[in-house]
Write a protein that holds these residues in place. Structure first.
Motif, mmCIF file in Angstrom:
data_model
loop_
_atom_site.group_PDB
_atom_site.id
_atom_site.type_symbol
_atom_site.label_atom_id
_atom_site.label_comp_id
_atom_site.label_asym_id
_atom_site.label_seq_id
_atom_site.Cartn_x
_atom_site.Cartn_y
_atom_site.Cartn_z
ATOM 1 N N ASP A 83 -5.580 -13.727 9.057
ATOM 2 C CA ASP A 83 -4.906 -14.455 8.312
ATOM 3 C C ASP A 83 -3.770 -13.937 7.544
ATOM 4 O OD1 ASP A 83 -3.586 -16.415 6.943
ATOM 5 O OD2 ASP A 83 -5.647 -17.237 6.073
ATOM 6 N N GLY A 84 -2.901 -13.832 8.015
ATOM 7 C CA GLY A 84 -1.545 -13.053 7.358
ATOM 8 C C GLY A 84 -1.396 -13.536 5.790
ATOM 9 N N ASP A 85 -1.795 -14.745 5.429
ATOM 10 C CA ASP A 85 -1.612 -15.087 4.052
ATOM 11 C C ASP A 85 -2.721 -14.329 3.196
ATOM 12 O OD1 ASP A 85 0.655 -16.307 4.285
ATOM 13 O OD2 ASP A 85 -0.344 -18.308 4.452
ATOM 14 N N HIS A 86 -3.737 -14.046 3.752
ATOM 15 C CA HIS A 86 -4.928 -13.498 2.872
ATOM 16 C C HIS A 86 -4.958 -11.914 2.909
ATOM 17 C CE1 HIS A 86 -6.148 -17.639 2.946
ATOM 18 N NE2 HIS A 86 -5.894 -17.493 1.827
ATOM 19 N N SER A 87 -4.025 -11.092 3.699
ATOM 20 C CA SER A 87 -4.273 -9.810 3.931
ATOM 21 C C SER A 87 -3.715 -9.325 2.965
ATOM 22 C CB SER A 87 -3.372 -9.308 4.999
ATOM 23 O OG SER A 87 -1.932 -9.509 4.646
ATOM 24 N N PRO A 88 -4.266 -7.831 2.402
ATOM 25 C CA PRO A 88 -3.770 -7.303 1.009
ATOM 26 C C PRO A 88 -2.426 -6.964 1.246
ATOM 27 C CG PRO A 88 -5.827 -6.289 1.981
ATOM 28 C CD PRO A 88 -5.337 -7.291 3.076
ATOM 29 N N ARG A 89 -1.785 -6.573 2.118
ATOM 30 C CA ARG A 89 -0.471 -6.409 2.251
ATOM 31 C C ARG A 89 0.337 -7.763 1.812
ATOM 32 N NH1 ARG A 89 1.744 -3.617 7.368
ATOM 33 N NH2 ARG A 89 0.427 -2.144 6.738
ATOM 34 N N ALA A 90 -0.231 -8.892 2.069
ATOM 35 C CA ALA A 90 0.587 -10.093 1.874
ATOM 36 C C ALA A 90 0.452 -10.459 0.540
ATOM 37 C CB ALA A 90 -0.093 -11.378 2.574
ATOM 38 N N VAL A 91 -0.773 -9.928 -0.110
ATOM 39 C CA VAL A 91 -1.013 -10.265 -1.548
ATOM 40 C C VAL A 91 0.110 -9.249 -2.327
ATOM 41 C CG1 VAL A 91 -2.537 -9.753 -3.517
ATOM 42 C CG2 VAL A 91 -3.436 -11.007 -1.425
ATOM 43 N N LEU A 92 -0.078 -7.917 -1.856
ATOM 44 C CA LEU A 92 0.764 -7.005 -2.748
ATOM 45 C C LEU A 92 2.294 -7.102 -2.311
ATOM 46 C CD1 LEU A 92 -0.764 -3.543 -2.421
ATOM 47 C CD2 LEU A 92 -0.725 -4.921 -4.455
ATOM 48 N N ARG A 93 2.613 -7.896 -1.266
ATOM 49 C CA ARG A 93 4.309 -8.144 -0.973
ATOM 50 C C ARG A 93 4.675 -9.083 -2.174
ATOM 51 N NH1 ARG A 93 3.626 -10.461 4.382
ATOM 52 N NH2 ARG A 93 3.237 -8.380 4.868
ATOM 53 N N PHE A 94 3.747 -9.594 -2.904
ATOM 54 C CA PHE A 94 4.495 -10.300 -4.025
ATOM 55 C C PHE A 94 4.926 -9.485 -5.196
ATOM 56 C CE2 PHE A 94 2.570 -13.824 -1.650
ATOM 57 C CZ PHE A 94 3.073 -14.932 -1.807
ATOM 58 N N VAL A 138 7.167 0.840 -4.699
ATOM 59 C CA VAL A 138 6.585 -0.534 -4.512
ATOM 60 C C VAL A 138 6.534 -0.763 -2.821
ATOM 61 C CG1 VAL A 138 7.076 -3.096 -4.747
ATOM 62 C CG2 VAL A 138 7.507 -1.503 -6.298
ATOM 63 N N MET A 139 7.207 -0.468 -2.141
ATOM 64 C CA MET A 139 7.339 -0.621 -0.598
ATOM 65 C C MET A 139 6.251 0.163 -0.209
ATOM 66 S SD MET A 139 11.166 -0.862 0.152
ATOM 67 C CE MET A 139 11.211 -0.624 1.936
ATOM 68 N N ALA A 140 6.186 1.375 -0.637
ATOM 69 C CA ALA A 140 4.923 2.115 -0.180
ATOM 70 C C ALA A 140 3.501 1.582 -0.554
ATOM 71 C CB ALA A 140 5.040 3.762 -0.765
ATOM 72 N N LEU A 141 3.420 1.156 -1.575
ATOM 73 C CA LEU A 141 2.238 0.359 -2.163
ATOM 74 C C LEU A 141 1.810 -0.748 -1.344
ATOM 75 C CD1 LEU A 141 0.082 0.625 -4.433
ATOM 76 C CD2 LEU A 141 1.579 -1.259 -5.620
ATOM 77 N N VAL A 142 2.892 -1.533 -0.769
ATOM 78 C CA VAL A 142 2.765 -2.746 -0.065
ATOM 79 C C VAL A 142 2.116 -2.068 1.352
ATOM 80 C CG1 VAL A 142 4.018 -4.641 1.289
ATOM 81 C CG2 VAL A 142 4.216 -4.083 -1.196
ATOM 82 N N ARG A 143 2.907 -1.210 1.922
ATOM 83 C CA ARG A 143 2.478 -0.510 3.349
ATOM 84 C C ARG A 143 1.081 0.127 3.576
ATOM 85 N NH1 ARG A 143 5.655 -0.445 7.379
ATOM 86 N NH2 ARG A 143 5.379 1.150 9.016
ATOM 87 N N CYS A 144 0.840 0.465 2.197
ATOM 88 C CA CYS A 144 -0.592 1.157 2.215
ATOM 89 C C CYS A 144 -1.519 0.233 1.666
ATOM 90 C CB CYS A 144 -0.501 2.492 1.506
ATOM 91 S SG CYS A 144 0.633 3.458 2.099
ATOM 92 N N ALA A 145 -1.403 -1.033 1.444
ATOM 93 C CA ALA A 145 -1.950 -1.921 0.893
ATOM 94 C C ALA A 145 -3.592 -1.994 1.151
ATOM 95 C CB ALA A 145 -1.477 -3.370 1.111
ATOM 96 N N VAL A 146 -3.906 -1.879 2.535
ATOM 97 C CA VAL A 146 -5.445 -1.694 2.775
ATOM 98 C C VAL A 146 -6.217 -0.661 2.124
ATOM 99 C CG1 VAL A 146 -7.026 -1.833 4.760
ATOM 100 C CG2 VAL A 146 -4.780 -3.370 4.929
ATOM 101 N N SER A 147 -5.375 0.599 2.303
ATOM 102 C CA SER A 147 -6.054 1.748 1.965
ATOM 103 C C SER A 147 -6.293 1.642 0.292
ATOM 104 C CB SER A 147 -5.293 3.071 2.298
ATOM 105 O OG SER A 147 -5.188 2.930 3.601
ATOM 106 N N VAL A 148 -5.207 0.965 -0.295
ATOM 107 C CA VAL A 148 -5.381 1.084 -2.023
ATOM 108 C C VAL A 148 -6.014 -0.033 -2.246
ATOM 109 C CG1 VAL A 148 -3.894 0.266 -3.988
ATOM 110 C CG2 VAL A 148 -2.766 1.500 -2.161
ATOM 111 N N HIS A 149 -6.334 -1.240 -1.677
ATOM 112 C CA HIS A 149 -7.347 -1.978 -1.794
ATOM 113 C C HIS A 149 -8.808 -1.332 -1.814
ATOM 114 C CE1 HIS A 149 -4.763 -5.527 -2.435
ATOM 115 N NE2 HIS A 149 -5.611 -6.218 -2.431
#
Lengths: 234, 128
Positions: A83-94, A138-149
């Motif tokens: 579910d794209g809306d609940h992926s870590p990347r979607a969360v960090l995209r905000f 910020v963009m790098a953080l969003v891109r690596c969201a899963v690893s960061v989480h």
């Protein structure tokens, strides 16, 4: 049998795992749910997958580790819909609209000082580099969201300290080096224009955040028993 | 070779899908019951970590449907049911497997007359 955040607070750690899967080792169950969360699977599907593990372990008498292997590998092998809306990347995209607002705020403060001093605003190469570095971070953080989480969850005590320290050092070093060595003036203007531009940036960031706002209730995605789902179905 | 796993895992990977479809042809059932049927049939222990991802793939492909049912005093179970597409897939794959096993048995036993069991070659698009 919905297990919400409030429920977790009421009964402590592993409350959800014990409720949905009492015959599954709670650490295994927690790792399994965490991996599915990190993959962006929604709460109802996670609950159903965990319930199926529970059913199998209860009937076979086997441990989850023996029957299913490691929780992370099993979670990945299921290839559940994401579910794209609940992926870590979607969360960090905000974070992106917020970052635009922060940059605008800095521009307003900086320009306002120059304006009140009746001095012209000088935009240097260093300023542009700092702004670009900030947005890239910020963009790098969003891109690596899963690893960061994953790091944040696994090292929940150390991670915030190390991350903040590293960000602070990297940010300070970038600012100092850029302002010291990249001082070529690219543009001179009145401070009032900087205030206007910064205010527009803040407003744009707010508007962006409002447009991308999630509908009420979509953020809350509890892990639920499949029987909740079945009962809600028409 | 461990006593609970009589066949090499590479063989099982190939044949497991058709075996699961065949078990489901007998009626709606759930994961552990499928694993038990396969074990009783001589396939050995099929672990949950192998079986459920396969069932998920079959469900995603529309070959099976699933529904949760409450258990009698125990946890609920997810029951799987073969769809029409699943029946068709079983028929096709079972035929292929039968031919394949005849071919391999013939080769292994030193027989030579296996031409009629060769798979049908797709010649579409090949210039004559």
């Amino acid at each position: 049998m919905s297990v919400t955040g409030a429920g977790l607070k009421a009964t402590g750690r592993f409350a959800m795992e014990r409720t949905l899967a009492p015959h599954v080792d709670e650490v295994w169950a927690q790792s399994f749910c965490l991996e599915l969360r990190l993959l962006g699977v929604d709460g109802a599907r996670i609950g159903a997958a965990l319930s199926e593990v529970e059913s199998h372990c209860n009937e076979s008498g086997q441990s989850a580790q023996l029957a299913f292997g490691t929780p992370v590998e099993y979670a990945r092998s299921l290839r559940l819909p994401v579910d794209g809306d609940h992926s870590p990347r979607a969360v960090l995209r905000f974070l992106v609209p917020v970052s635009v607002q922060v940059l605008g705020m800095f521009l307003v403060v900086w320009s306002l000082v120059e304006w009140l001093r009746d001095q012209r605003l000088e935009v240097t190469t260093g300023h542009l580099v700092i702004a670009a570095a900030f947005l890239l971070a910020v963009m790098a953080l969003v891109r690596c969201a899963v690893s960061v989480h994953r790091l944040a969850v696994i090292h929940r005590r150390l991670f915030p300290v190390i991350a903040v320290a590293l960000l602070y050092l990297a940010g300070t070093a970038t600012c100092l080096l850029a302002l010291r060595f990249l001082d070529q003036v690219l543009w001179r203007t009145s401070g009032v224009w900087g205030v206007v531009a910064g205010a527009a940036e803040v407003s744009g960031g707010i508007l962006w955040a409002v447009v991308r706002r999630r509908p009420p209730g979509s953020v809350d995605d509890p892990i639920t028993s499949p029987f909740d789902h079945e009962m809600r179905a028409p | 070779m461990p006593s609970d796993q009589p066949w090499p895992s590479e063989w099982l990977r190939g044949v497991l899908e058709v075996c699961v479809l065949r078990v489901l042809e007998d009626g709606t059932t759930y994961g552990y019951a499928i694993a038990s049927r396969l074990a009783d049939g001589g396939l050995g222990v099929v672990k949950g970590g192998t079986l459920y991802p396969l069932l998920n793939r079959l469900e995603a492909a529309g070959l099976v449907e699933a529904e949760w049912r409450a258990g009698d005093g125990g946890p609920g179970r997810k029951y799987y049911l073969l769809t029409d597409a699943g029946h068709q897939e079983l028929q096709n794959t079972a035929d292929q497997w039968s031919r394949f096993t005849r071919v391999t048995a013939s080769i292994i036993s030193g027989g030579h007359d296996v031409a009629e069991d060769k798979p049908v070659q797709d010649t579409s698009g090949v210039e004559s």
